[in-house]
Design an enzyme around this catalytic site. Structure first.
Site, PDB file in Angstrom:
ATOM      1  CG  ASP A  59      33.315  34.180  41.202  1.00  0.00           C
ATOM      2  OD1 ASP A  59      33.555  35.371  41.507  1.00  0.00           O
ATOM      3  OD2 ASP A  59      34.159  33.448  40.645  1.00  0.00           O
ATOM      4  CB  SER A  60      32.193  38.283  45.117  1.00  0.00           C
ATOM      5  OG  SER A  60      31.202  38.972  44.378  1.00  0.00           O
ATOM      6  CG  ASP A  98      31.794  36.287  37.982  1.00  0.00           C
ATOM      7  OD1 ASP A  98      32.351  36.621  36.917  1.00  0.00           O
ATOM      8  OD2 ASP A  98      32.080  36.783  39.084  1.00  0.00           O
ATOM      9  CE  LYS A 128      33.270  39.087  36.256  1.00  0.00           C
ATOM     10  NZ  LYS A 128      34.389  38.290  36.866  1.00  0.00           N
ATOM     11  CD  GLU A 197      39.417  41.519  41.306  1.00  0.00           C
ATOM     12  OE1 GLU A 197      39.331  41.384  42.540  1.00  0.00           O
ATOM     13  OE2 GLU A 197      38.761  40.835  40.495  1.00  0.00           O
TER      14      GLU A 197
END
Length: 301
Positions: A59-60, A98, A128, A197
């Site tokens: 989703d970045s 994502d 994810k 992360e």
């Protein structure tokens, strides 16, 4: 447009299809797992042909592709658009998508519907989901529907407002304890892999040793079973300062900028296109056309 094969001399495709079982085997044999993000067909092909094990449509893309301030605004439909494109470029890597903010937070039934869309419409092989032990029941629910799930704990970008910014997690004993509980809960829930992360190296090492699921680090040190980075980060296609853990392997921004400036300069100076870059009439057609034009000029005299 020009259509040419990509990969070439840099291709490292082994021909093997990576599955969730492959990830377990790689962890068992202590073979590092590689993962990169991709958001479109061309980058997906390049990443896949280089032999990367997992491709993550993160989703970045909200920031890298769509220009949003953070990941919270991107929708399921926007994510699916990019997952479909990446699916067309990926042959061997395991494709992970994502689930964006809001797609699984409200209702477990809606979460399952959205997860199913990523598999049926997008072609994803794993979805994810961010969050630790509080997501364990939801993850089991989705796995029960035959959809593999990747977990994601530590610095979870969808929780940026709760965390008060993008901050390293697990820096004190209570934070470490929570991360360990999160990791164990997701491991027991049956996640295919676990993204760690923005956590201290020592904590990531503890988690990796504790759980049977493969751990994929991003800003979590070298003891993780694998590593992931954002494609745009490694080739310098982002427009902000890089995080501490980012290593740049190329400068695509400089290459693209130079090419664009050169194109503009050539057009303005009448250097592009050249005669060799132009199409021409067949000789007989050219002769006939010249005859017609000569007659027209003669009539004007």
């Amino acid at each position: 447009m020009s259509i040419t094969p990509i990969g070439g001399a840099f291709s490292d495709r082994s021909g093997r299809k990576v599955t969730t079982a492959t990830l377990r085997e790689l962890k068992l044999h202590r073979n590092p797992i590689t993962c990169l993000t991709a958001y479109d067909y061309s980058s997906a092909r390049l990443v896949d042909e280089a032999g990367i094990d997992m491709v993550l449509v993160g989703d970045s893309l909200a920031q890298t592709m769509l220009g949003y301030e953070n990941t919270l605004s991107v929708t399921v439909d926007e994510m699916l658009h990019h997952v479909k494109a990446v699916r067309r470029g990926v042959k061997n890597a395991l494709l992970i998508a994502d689930m964006p903010y809001g797609s699984y937070h409200v209702d477990p039934k809606e979460a399952l519907v959205n997860a199913t869309r990523f598999v049926k419409e997008g072609g994803a092989e794993v979805v994810k989901i961010e969050g630790g032990e509080k997501r364990a029941d939801l993850i089991r629910h989705i796995i029960d529907a035959e959809i593999p799930v990747a977990g994601h704990i530590g610095l979870t970008p969808q929780s940026v407002n709760v965390m008060g910014g993008y901050k390293v997690q697990g820096k004190d004993l209570s934070g470490i304890e929570q991360l360990m509980r999160d990791a164990v809960a997701l491991d027991r829930a049956g996640v295919a892999c676990l993204y760690l992360e923005g956590i201290p190296r020592e904590v990531a090492a503890m988690i990796t040793a504790e759980v049977s699921t493969p751990t994929i680090g991003i800003g979590a040190g070298p003891e993780c079973d694998g590593q992931v980075l954002v494609f745009h980060d490694i080739v310098n296609l982002t427009f902000g300062p890089a995080a501490k853990f980012v290593r740049r392997y190329g400068d695509a921004a400089a290459l693209i900028s130079e090419a664009v400036h050169a194109f503009r300069a050539d057009v303005r100076s009448h250097q592009y296109p050249s005669d060799e870059e132009s199409y021409h009439l067949p000789k007989d057609t050219k002769v006939a056309l010249d005859t017609v034009m000569e007659r027209k000029r003669a009539l004007r005299r």
